[in-house]
Design a protein around this motif. Structure first.
Motif, PDB file in Angstrom:
ATOM      1  N   VAL A 286      39.844  49.181  86.193  1.00 29.91           N
ATOM      2  CA  VAL A 286      39.175  48.195  86.477  1.00 29.91           C
ATOM      3  C   VAL A 286      37.819  48.053  85.700  1.00 29.91           C
ATOM      4  N   VAL A 287      37.650  46.816  84.872  1.00 32.56           N
ATOM      5  CA  VAL A 287      36.264  46.732  84.266  1.00 32.56           C
ATOM      6  C   VAL A 287      35.257  46.056  85.164  1.00 32.56           C
ATOM      7  N   ASP A 288      34.081  46.637  84.767  1.00 30.77           N
ATOM      8  CA  ASP A 288      32.924  46.093  85.511  1.00 30.77           C
ATOM      9  C   ASP A 288      33.020  44.503  85.521  1.00 30.77           C
ATOM     10  N   HIS A 289      32.621  44.069  86.886  1.00 29.86           N
ATOM     11  CA  HIS A 289      32.952  42.376  86.882  1.00 29.86           C
ATOM     12  C   HIS A 289      31.796  41.767  86.203  1.00 29.86           C
ATOM     13  N   ASP A 290      30.548  42.203  86.103  1.00 27.63           N
ATOM     14  CA  ASP A 290      29.391  41.459  85.394  1.00 27.63           C
ATOM     15  C   ASP A 290      29.640  41.364  83.826  1.00 27.63           C
ATOM     16  N   ASN A 306      34.479  35.309  91.075  1.00 27.33           N
ATOM     17  CA  ASN A 306      34.416  36.307  92.073  1.00 27.33           C
ATOM     18  C   ASN A 306      35.630  36.305  92.702  1.00 27.33           C
ATOM     19  N   SER A 307      36.582  35.350  92.532  1.00 26.02           N
ATOM     20  CA  SER A 307      37.767  35.723  93.007  1.00 26.02           C
ATOM     21  C   SER A 307      38.874  36.163  91.994  1.00 26.02           C
ATOM     22  N   GLN A 308      38.184  36.644  91.116  1.00 27.54           N
ATOM     23  CA  GLN A 308      39.042  37.351  89.783  1.00 27.54           C
ATOM     24  C   GLN A 308      38.853  38.691  89.500  1.00 27.54           C
ATOM     25  N   ILE A 309      39.549  39.373  88.953  1.00 26.91           N
ATOM     26  CA  ILE A 309      39.174  40.901  88.618  1.00 26.91           C
ATOM     27  C   ILE A 309      39.763  41.235  87.323  1.00 26.91           C
ATOM     28  N   CYS A 310      38.888  42.138  86.625  1.00 32.85           N
ATOM     29  CA  CYS A 310      39.635  42.533  85.183  1.00 32.85           C
ATOM     30  C   CYS A 310      39.957  43.840  85.036  1.00 32.85           C
ATOM     31  N   ALA A 311      40.973  44.095  84.224  1.00 33.99           N
ATOM     32  CA  ALA A 311      41.233  45.527  84.142  1.00 33.99           C
ATOM     33  C   ALA A 311      42.012  45.589  82.411  1.00 33.99           C
ATOM     34  N   GLY A 312      42.152  46.700  81.900  1.00 38.65           N
ATOM     35  CA  GLY A 312      42.547  46.849  80.761  1.00 38.65           C
ATOM     36  C   GLY A 312      42.912  48.403  80.570  1.00 38.65           C
ATOM     37  N   ILE A 313      43.727  48.795  79.582  1.00 33.44           N
ATOM     38  CA  ILE A 313      44.144  49.957  79.314  1.00 33.44           C
ATOM     39  C   ILE A 313      43.008  50.684  78.404  1.00 33.44           C
ATOM     40  N   GLU A 314      43.126  52.135  78.411  1.00 35.02           N
ATOM     41  CA  GLU A 314      42.018  53.070  77.873  1.00 35.02           C
ATOM     42  C   GLU A 314      42.149  52.736  76.222  1.00 35.02           C
ATOM     43  N   GLU A 315      43.489  53.105  75.675  1.00 31.03           N
ATOM     44  CA  GLU A 315      43.871  52.940  74.344  1.00 31.03           C
ATOM     45  C   GLU A 315      44.840  51.881  74.018  1.00 31.03           C
ATOM     46  N   GLU A 316      44.435  51.181  73.067  1.00 34.05           N
ATOM     47  CA  GLU A 316      45.383  49.954  72.737  1.00 34.05           C
ATOM     48  C   GLU A 316      46.812  50.562  72.465  1.00 34.05           C
ATOM     49  N   LYS A 317      47.763  49.815  72.730  1.00 32.50           N
ATOM     50  CA  LYS A 317      49.121  49.927  72.430  1.00 32.50           C
ATOM     51  C   LYS A 317      49.797  49.018  71.803  1.00 32.50           C
ATOM     52  N   GLU A 318      51.006  49.189  71.149  1.00 30.34           N
ATOM     53  CA  GLU A 318      51.464  48.105  70.497  1.00 30.34           C
ATOM     54  C   GLU A 318      51.828  46.854  71.511  1.00 30.34           C
ATOM     55  N   PHE A 319      52.231  46.986  72.731  1.00 31.70           N
ATOM     56  CA  PHE A 319      52.449  46.120  73.659  1.00 31.70           C
ATOM     57  C   PHE A 319      52.339  46.802  75.072  1.00 31.70           C
ATOM     58  N   GLN A 348      48.347  38.944  87.693  1.00 35.63           N
ATOM     59  CA  GLN A 348      48.234  38.672  86.148  1.00 35.63           C
ATOM     60  C   GLN A 348      48.002  37.205  85.998  1.00 35.63           C
ATOM     61  N   SER A 349      46.916  36.787  85.527  1.00 38.99           N
ATOM     62  CA  SER A 349      46.662  35.333  85.301  1.00 38.99           C
ATOM     63  C   SER A 349      46.526  35.008  83.816  1.00 38.99           C
ATOM     64  N   TYR A 350      45.614  35.898  82.865  1.00 39.51           N
ATOM     65  CA  TYR A 350      45.616  35.691  81.563  1.00 39.51           C
ATOM     66  C   TYR A 350      45.003  36.806  80.989  1.00 39.51           C
ATOM     67  N   GLY A 351      44.962  36.750  79.691  1.00 42.19           N
ATOM     68  CA  GLY A 351      44.487  37.778  78.794  1.00 42.19           C
ATOM     69  C   GLY A 351      45.019  37.709  77.464  1.00 42.19           C
ATOM     70  N   PRO A 352      44.718  38.905  76.780  1.00 40.02           N
ATOM     71  CA  PRO A 352      45.072  39.132  75.262  1.00 40.02           C
ATOM     72  C   PRO A 352      46.486  38.945  75.329  1.00 40.02           C
ATOM     73  N   GLU A 353      47.053  38.675  73.956  1.00 43.07           N
ATOM     74  CA  GLU A 353      48.562  38.396  73.931  1.00 43.07           C
ATOM     75  C   GLU A 353      49.365  39.602  73.991  1.00 43.07           C
ATOM     76  N   ARG A 354      48.886  40.719  73.290  1.00 48.37           N
ATOM     77  CA  ARG A 354      49.725  41.887  73.173  1.00 48.37           C
ATOM     78  C   ARG A 354      49.242  42.960  74.354  1.00 48.37           C
ATOM     79  N   CYS A 355      48.055  43.450  74.351  1.00 45.60           N
ATOM     80  CA  CYS A 355      47.514  44.632  74.817  1.00 45.60           C
ATOM     81  C   CYS A 355      46.333  44.416  75.701  1.00 45.60           C
ATOM     82  N   ALA A 356      46.100  44.211  76.805  1.00 42.16           N
ATOM     83  CA  ALA A 356      44.586  44.154  77.439  1.00 42.16           C
ATOM     84  C   ALA A 356      44.210  45.697  77.430  1.00 42.16           C
ATOM     85  N   THR A 357      42.752  45.659  76.927  1.00 43.33           N
ATOM     86  CA  THR A 357      42.182  46.973  76.891  1.00 43.33           C
ATOM     87  C   THR A 357      40.829  47.005  77.696  1.00 43.33           C
ATOM     88  N   GLN A 358      40.186  47.902  77.720  1.00 42.48           N
ATOM     89  CA  GLN A 358      38.812  47.854  78.758  1.00 42.48           C
ATOM     90  C   GLN A 358      37.901  46.947  77.617  1.00 42.48           C
TER      91      GLN A 358
END
Length: 379
Positions: A286-290, A306-319, A348-358
């Protein structure tokens, strides 16, 4: 003389039968009771003909010991059956209350085998994972969104999975208990055994309930949440079980920043066809909200609330993206139970097309902010 007596007896029998039949037909139309001669009522579509002591409306009147003239006249219009001295009345159908399950009735899977890679799931892992199936042109039935089973009658997903798909797609049903899209049932091989699950279950969708404040053309995608009410209750098994929701308000106050969370599914997306044949799992932080709101998404003109939360993977993958509408979840011990179990944190609402990172995370609808709306709409 014997012939005459036989004829008279036969006539008497026929006469009695006609009288019985006539009385039976008459009684089907009218009944004699404490309410006088009353015609049997035909119940409307939102009523059912039930015994008097199971009808709250009638019970309220009988508590007083005697009826007024108006009440007795009203009850005559509602009398639908009088059988063996028991009155039945047309009564409003009683609404069956559906409760949200709590651990250990949700959020658990019971595998006693160890089978894991960084992305592969075991055959009964995440049994609440749902695939939303659409009918598309050319008689194709495909899935491009996911969801989470939360009760025996409801799947929680993103509102955009219904309102933003092409107009010539029709939402058909929800598929539960799937693991490998190439087979049915699915089997997994181990060193000493082969384990197979039950065939998947396709349950028609009766109704879609979008959050009333969701605006599908907004960049922000606030309130991106929807409930799918199923046609009938599903049977919980090892491979079809609900995930827990943050019922306790204390869970909604927890700060998950930097916590490891999980997403699972088939990488289903309503825009792209790069999906997985088997159920996958990815571990995100989970990524810091601010930081997500101010440093990352400000440039895109999207406002993370404040009704949303962000999260991403440590290292980018192909997908590595999860299902659209799929679950962001965390296993742990929560105030509602002493058992470690999975809670549904986000959708899950929206984000990068292939891989969400921090550094470029995905944005999820924070489920704890919508608990009142969920509880209100499952009943």
């Amino acid at each position: 003389m014997e012939k005459i007596i036989c004829c008279l007896l036969l006539c008497a029998v026929l006469l009695v039968n006609n009288l019985v039949e006539s009385r039976r037909v008459s009684s089907s139309r009218r009944v004699s009771s404490r309410y006088g001669d009353a015609s049997l009522a035909t119940c409307s579509s939102d009523e059912e003909c039930i015994i008097h002591n199971e009808c709250d409306e009638v019970n309220q009147m009988t508590k007083k010991g005697r009826f007024t003239y108006e009440e007795e006249a009203y009850l005559r219009t509602k009398l639908c059956k009088f059988y063996r001295r028991v009155h039945h009345f047309c009564c409003k159908k009683q609404k069956v209350s559906i409760r949200l399950p709590q651990a250990p009735d949700c959020g658990l899977y019971f595998s006693d085998r160890i089978y894991s890679t960084s992305e592969d799931t075991y055959i009964d892992q995440y049994p609440w994972t749902a695939m939303i199936m659409y009918s598309k042109p050319g008689n194709r039935i495909e899935s491009h969104c996911g969801g989470s089973l939360i009760t025996e009658r409801h799947v929680l997903t993103a509102a955009h999975c219904y309102s933003k798909v092409p107009k010539n797609w029709k939402l058909l049903h929800v598929r539960l208990g799937e693991w490998d899209r190439r087979s049915n049932p699915d089997c997994m091989e181990f060193i000493n055994e082969v384990v197979c699950n039950d065939p998947y279950v396709d349950v028609p969708v009766k109704k879609v309930i979008e959050h009333p404040n969701y605006k599908k053309y907004s960049l922000n995608q606030h309130n991106d949440i929807a409930l799918l009410e199923l046609e009938y209750n599903v049977k919980f098994t090892t491979y079809v079980r609900p995930i827990c929701l943050p019922i306790d308000p204390r869970i909604g106050q927890m700060n998950f920043t930097s916590h490891s969370v999980e997403v699972s599914g088939f990488q289903l997306n309503e825009k792209y066809a790069n999906s997985s044949l088997t159920k996958k799992v990815y571990y995100l932080n989970v990524v810091d909200h601010d930081r997500c709101r101010q440093d990352i998404y400000t440039g895109s003109k999207a406002m993370v609330s404040n009704s949303q939360i962000c999260a991403g993977i440590e290292e980018e993958k192909e997908f590595c993206n999860p299902d659209s509408g799929g679950s962001l979840m965390k296993e742990g011990i929560y105030p509602t139970s002493k058992f470690p179990h999975y809670q549904l944190i986000g959708i899950q609402s929206y984000g990068p097309e292939r891989c969400a990172t921090q550094y470029n995370p995905g944005v999820y609808t924070l489920v704890s902010q919508y608990m009142d709306w969920i509880v209100e709409n499952i009943n």
